[in-house]
Motif scaffolding. Structure first.
Motif, PDB file in Angstrom:
ATOM      1  N   UNK A 156       0.824  -1.207   0.000  1.00 36.33           N
ATOM      2  CA  UNK A 156       0.000   0.000   0.000  1.00 36.33           C
ATOM      3  C   UNK A 156       0.859   1.258   0.000  1.00 36.33           C
ATOM      4  N   UNK A 157       1.997   1.207   0.664  1.00 40.45           N
ATOM      5  CA  UNK A 157       2.887   2.360   0.648  1.00 40.45           C
ATOM      6  C   UNK A 157       3.338   2.705  -0.768  1.00 40.45           C
ATOM      7  N   UNK A 158       3.730   1.685  -1.537  1.00 44.80           N
ATOM      8  CA  UNK A 158       4.143   1.914  -2.920  1.00 44.80           C
ATOM      9  C   UNK A 158       2.966   2.341  -3.800  1.00 44.80           C
ATOM     10  N   UNK A 159       1.790   1.734  -3.589  1.00 42.10           N
ATOM     11  CA  UNK A 159       0.638   2.083  -4.419  1.00 42.10           C
ATOM     12  C   UNK A 159       0.177   3.515  -4.170  1.00 42.10           C
ATOM     13  N   UNK A 160       0.180   3.948  -2.920  1.00 47.08           N
ATOM     14  CA  UNK A 160      -0.206   5.326  -2.619  1.00 47.08           C
ATOM     15  C   UNK A 160       0.788   6.303  -3.246  1.00 47.08           C
ATOM     16  N   UNK A 161       2.083   6.001  -3.110  1.00 50.65           N
ATOM     17  CA  UNK A 161       3.097   6.872  -3.698  1.00 50.65           C
ATOM     18  C   UNK A 161       2.976   6.914  -5.219  1.00 50.65           C
ATOM     19  N   UNK A 162       2.630   5.768  -5.831  1.00 51.63           N
ATOM     20  CA  UNK A 162       2.491   5.715  -7.286  1.00 51.63           C
ATOM     21  C   UNK A 162       1.303   6.542  -7.751  1.00 51.63           C
ATOM     22  N   UNK A 163       0.172   6.432  -7.046  1.00 53.24           N
ATOM     23  CA  UNK A 163      -1.005   7.215  -7.422  1.00 53.24           C
ATOM     24  C   UNK A 163      -0.709   8.712  -7.326  1.00 53.24           C
ATOM     25  N   UNK A 164      -0.036   9.103  -6.248  1.00 56.15           N
ATOM     26  CA  UNK A 164       0.297  10.511  -6.068  1.00 56.15           C
ATOM     27  C   UNK A 164       1.264  10.992  -7.142  1.00 56.15           C
ATOM     28  N   UNK A 165       2.259  10.152  -7.477  1.00 62.36           N
ATOM     29  CA  UNK A 165       3.248  10.538  -8.489  1.00 62.36           C
ATOM     30  C   UNK A 165       2.612  10.711  -9.861  1.00 62.36           C
ATOM     31  N   UNK A 166       1.540   9.963 -10.115  1.00 66.53           N
ATOM     32  CA  UNK A 166       0.874  10.042 -11.413  1.00 66.53           C
ATOM     33  C   UNK A 166      -0.243  11.076 -11.439  1.00 66.53           C
ATOM     34  N   UNK A 167      -0.403  11.819 -10.351  1.00 71.79           N
ATOM     35  CA  UNK A 167      -1.383  12.895 -10.333  1.00 71.79           C
ATOM     36  C   UNK A 167      -2.794  12.472  -9.993  1.00 71.79           C
ATOM     37  N   UNK A 168      -2.973  11.289  -9.422  1.00 71.39           N
ATOM     38  CA  UNK A 168      -4.309  10.818  -9.054  1.00 71.39           C
ATOM     39  C   UNK A 168      -4.529  11.020  -7.545  1.00 71.39           C
TER      40      UNK A 168
END
Length: 565
Positions: free
Chosen positions: A119-131
Motif C-alpha cells: 500500500x505504501x508503494x501504491x499510494x506513492x504511485x497514485x500521487x506521483x501520477x497525479x491521481x
C-alpha cells in the motif's frame, strides 16, 4: 435525562453497512502483489504489479504488468525476482499502469501479504501520477495468519509457508502475479478457519483476535438488539448488578467488540465472563451519551470501571470561617466560601497549599484563635512567614488584608503566587539547584492549572441557561441545553430542517434544576468540564445565553497556558 438505564433505544434509524456488518461472501477483493527495486517508495520504484479479483471464492479476473523503471535494477533484486533491465526496456511506464490498476481495484477491498509495504508503494504511485490517493479498505493476510495459524502448523507467516499449509496450487516465486495467486489461496484458507469461529463479516475480521475465548465469543448475541447510534451501554450480571458502563457513537458496534476483538485489559475479559445482559440508552448525540455515562458510573460505581467512580473523593482547599482564617483541606465546600479545587488527590492539594503559602503569609497553625485571648507565637512568626495574629502582633483588620490577598490568588488573579514562585525558581536556578527548581516549577504549574479549572467551572455554572449547537458530519446540528453547568436536554436536527422550532422544543422539555451550594451546584465536576470542552470545539455556536459567559482577563487561565505541557 433519565438516570436509570432501561432496555430501550433511540428513535428508529437506518443502520449503516459498517454497523450491520458486511458478509465476506458478498464482497469483492483484489489481492495484489508488487515487485520493486527496494524497500522504500521514497527511494525505490515498482517493477511489476500483479492482482487477482475474487468474490465469493471465485476468480473474476487478473491483471499483470511489468513497469519500466528509471534506474537500473540492483543485482540482488534481479537474482531474487528474475526481472532484468532488458525485460523492463519495453515495458509500459508507471503512468500507463497505475490508471489500469486503479480501475481494476475500484470499489474492492485490497488484500496483500504484508499490506503496509504494497500500500505504501501504491499510494506513492497514485500521487506521483497525479491521481487522488484512494482510501482503500484493506486486509493483511500476515496479520490475520498470526491470529489463526499456530507455530505447530507453520514455522512462520511467510507467504511460502502459508501457501504450503493451505495447499495453494500456485507456488510463490517472487513474481507479482504468482505471489498474488498464492495469496488468494491463503486468504480463502484463512476465511474458512475464521468462518468456523463465527467470524463472517469484514468487520468481524478486523476485530477478530484468537485471544478471545469461545465462551466470550458465544455472547455476541447480547449486542443484537442494541441501538446503532450514540448511547450508553451497561453490562449486568445474573443478579442485575451493573458491572461496567461505557459509551459509544455506535452502541451495537462497540459492544460487539467485547466479544470479538482483542482486548488488552484483562479485567474486561473477566467482566464479559460475568455478564448476562447488556442494557442500553439511546442518546441524541455523543455529548449526551458521555454525560449519561458519567452519571451512571457515579451512581452505581460498577466494579469494572476505573475512572469517575468516586467524585465525592475530590479534595478542595478552603479558607475557614473564623476571625483569623486559615487554609483547610476538605472534601466538600459550601456556598459563600473561598475555595480552590477540585484536586484529584490530597497530595495535589498539599502542593497547591505550599505554593499559596509561599506567596501569602496565612497562618499555618490549626488552633482556633480569638482576638481577645492571645497565645504564644510559633517559629514561623520569627521566620517572617506569618504575621503572628496569635500573640496580637497582627490584628483582625491587618490579617484581613492577608486573607484578601489569598482570596484573590485562589479565585481571581494568581499573579502573587506566580511572581513569588518564579522568583524562587530563578534563585534556585542561579544556585544550579535545577532539580529543586523543577519541583517548584511543577508546583506552580499545578496551582495554575487548578485555579484555571476553578474559574472555568465558575464561569459555566454561573449561567442560568445556555443553548448551544454543534455541526454534525451530515450538515445537521446537535443541540444541547445547559443550566448551571448541567446538561438538561439534548436533540439532533437533521440536515435541511429548520433548527429554530427544535430549539424551542428542547428548552421547553428540559429538566428543571435547583442549584445547591458548591463549585458545581447542579452537576458532577466531570460533567461540567466535559460540557466545557464540547462548547470549545470547532464550529459550536451559542444559540441562547441567559447572563454572561466570561472569566477574569487577568485570571489563572491565561497564566496556566504558559506552563501547559
Amino acid at each position: 435525562m433519565c438516570p436509570v438505564p432501561a432496555r430501550s433505544g433511540a428513535a428508529p434509524r437506518q443502520a449503516s453497512l459498517a454497523e450491520l456488518g458486511r458478509p465476506l461472501a458478498d464482497l469483492t477483493f483484489v489481492v495484489v502483489d508488487l515487485e520493486t527495486t527496494g524497500g522504500s517508495p521514497a527511494t525505490s520504484e515498482i517493477t511489476e504489479i500483479g492482482a487477482v479479483k475474487v468474490r465469493g471464492g471465485q476468480v473474476l479476473g487478473e491483471m499483470s504488468s511489468l513497469v519500466r523503471a528509471s534506474t537500473p535494477i540492483p543485482a540482488v533484486v534481479s537474482v531474487l525476482t528474475g526481472i532484468t533491465d532488458s525485460m523492463l526496456a519495453t515495458a509500459p511506464t508507471l503512468d500507463e499502469v497505475v490508471p489500469t490498476f486503479l480501475e481494476f481495484s475500484r470499489g474492492a477491498v485490497l488484500v496483500a501479504h504484508n499490506a503496509a509495504f504494497d500500500l505504501g508503494f501504491l499510494r506513492a504511485a497514485a500521487q506521483a501520477c497525479g491521481y487522488p490517493v484512494p482510501a482503500w479498505e484493506h486486509l493483511d493476510t500476515v496479520l490475520i495468519a498470526r491470529r489463526v495459524v499456530t507455530r505447530d502448523e507453520a514455522p512462520n507467516c511467510r507467504l511460502a509457508s502459508l501457501a504450503t499449509l493451505f495447499g495453494s496450487p500456485t507456488e510463490p516465486n517472487h513474481r507479482a502475479l504468482a505471489d498474488a495467486r498464492a495469496t488468494v489461496a491463503v486468504l480463502h484458507g484463512l476465511f474458512e478457519r475464521l468462518g468456523n469461529l463465527g467470524v463472517t463479516t469484514l468487520e468481524d475480521v478486523r476485530e477478530y483476535s484468537a485471544r478471545v475465548s469461545p465462551a466470550q465469543r458465544r455472547k455476541r448475541h447480547l449486542a443484537d438488539d442494541l441501538p446503532t447510534g450514540p448511547g450508553v451501554y451497561v453490562f449486568r450480571d445474573g443478579a442485575d448488578r451493573p458491572l461496567y458502563v461505557g459509551t459509544s457513537r455506535s452502541v451495537r458496534s462497540r459492544v460487539r467488540t467485547y466479544f470479538t476483538a482483542s482486548e488488552p485489559r484483562s479485567r474486561m475479559a473477566q467482566m464479559v465472563a460475568l455478564a448476562e445482559r447488556v442494557d442500553a440508552i439511546g442518546c441524541a448525540h455523543a455529548l449526551e451519551a458521555e454525560v449519561r455515562e458519567l452519571r451512571l458510573i457515579a451512581e452505581h460505581k460498577p466494579p469494572f470501571n476505573r475512572r469517575s467512580r468516586h467524585p465525592e473523593r475530590a479534595v478542595y482547599l478552603r479558607l475557614t470561617e473564623e476571625p483569623f482564617p486559615r487554609l483547610s483541606r476538605v472534601r466538600s465546600v459550601g456556598d459563600g466560601v473561598t475555595y480552590l479545587g477540585p484536586f484529584g488527590s490530597t497530595q495535589a492539594a498539599q502542593e497547591a497549599e505550599i505554593a499559596l503559602l509561599a506567596a501569602v503569609p496565612l497562618r499555618q497553625c490549626s488552633t482556633r484563635l480569638s482576638p481577645s485571648r492571645p497565645t504564644a507565637a510559633c517559629a514561623l512568626a520569627e521566620l517572617g512567614r506569618c504575621g503572628a495574629p496569635c500573640d496580637g502582633r497582627q490584628g483582625v483588620a491587618e490579617y484581613a488584608e492577608v486573607v484578601g490577598a489569598a482570596r484573590e490568588a485562589m479565585s481571581g488573579d494568581p499573579g502573587a503566587v506566580q511572581e513569588a514562585l518564579e522568583a524562587h525558581i530563578a534563585r534556585l536556578a542561579a544556585e544550579q539547584r535545577y532539580e529543586q527548581a523543577a519541583e517548584v516549577r511543577d508546583r506552580l504549574a499545578g496551582y495554575l492549572r487548578t485555579a484555571a479549572r476553578r474559574q472555568r467551572l465558575a464561569a459555566l455554572t454561573g449561567i442560568p441557561e445556555m443553548v448551544a449547537a454543534a455541526p454534525t458530519a451530515d450538515a445537521g446540528w446537535d443541540l444541547s441545553v445547559i443550566r448551571h453547568g448541567r446538561l438538561v436536554s439534548a436533540a439532533t436536527v437533521a440536515r435541511g430542517v429548520d433548527p429554530r422550532p427544535w430549539v424551542d422544543a428542547v428548552v421547553s422539555t428540559a429538566e428543571t434544576v435547583r442549584p445547591v451550594p458548591g463549585p458545581t451546584p447542579c452537576a458532577l465536576v466531570e460533567e461540567t468540564e466535559r460540557i466545557g470542552r464540547w462548547l470549545a470545539a470547532p464550529g459550536v455556536r451559542l444559540v441562547r445565553l441567559e447572563g454572561e459567559w466570561s472569566w477574569p482577563a487577568r485570571g489563572a487561565i491565561r497564566a496556566a497556558l504558559r506552563y501547559a505541557t
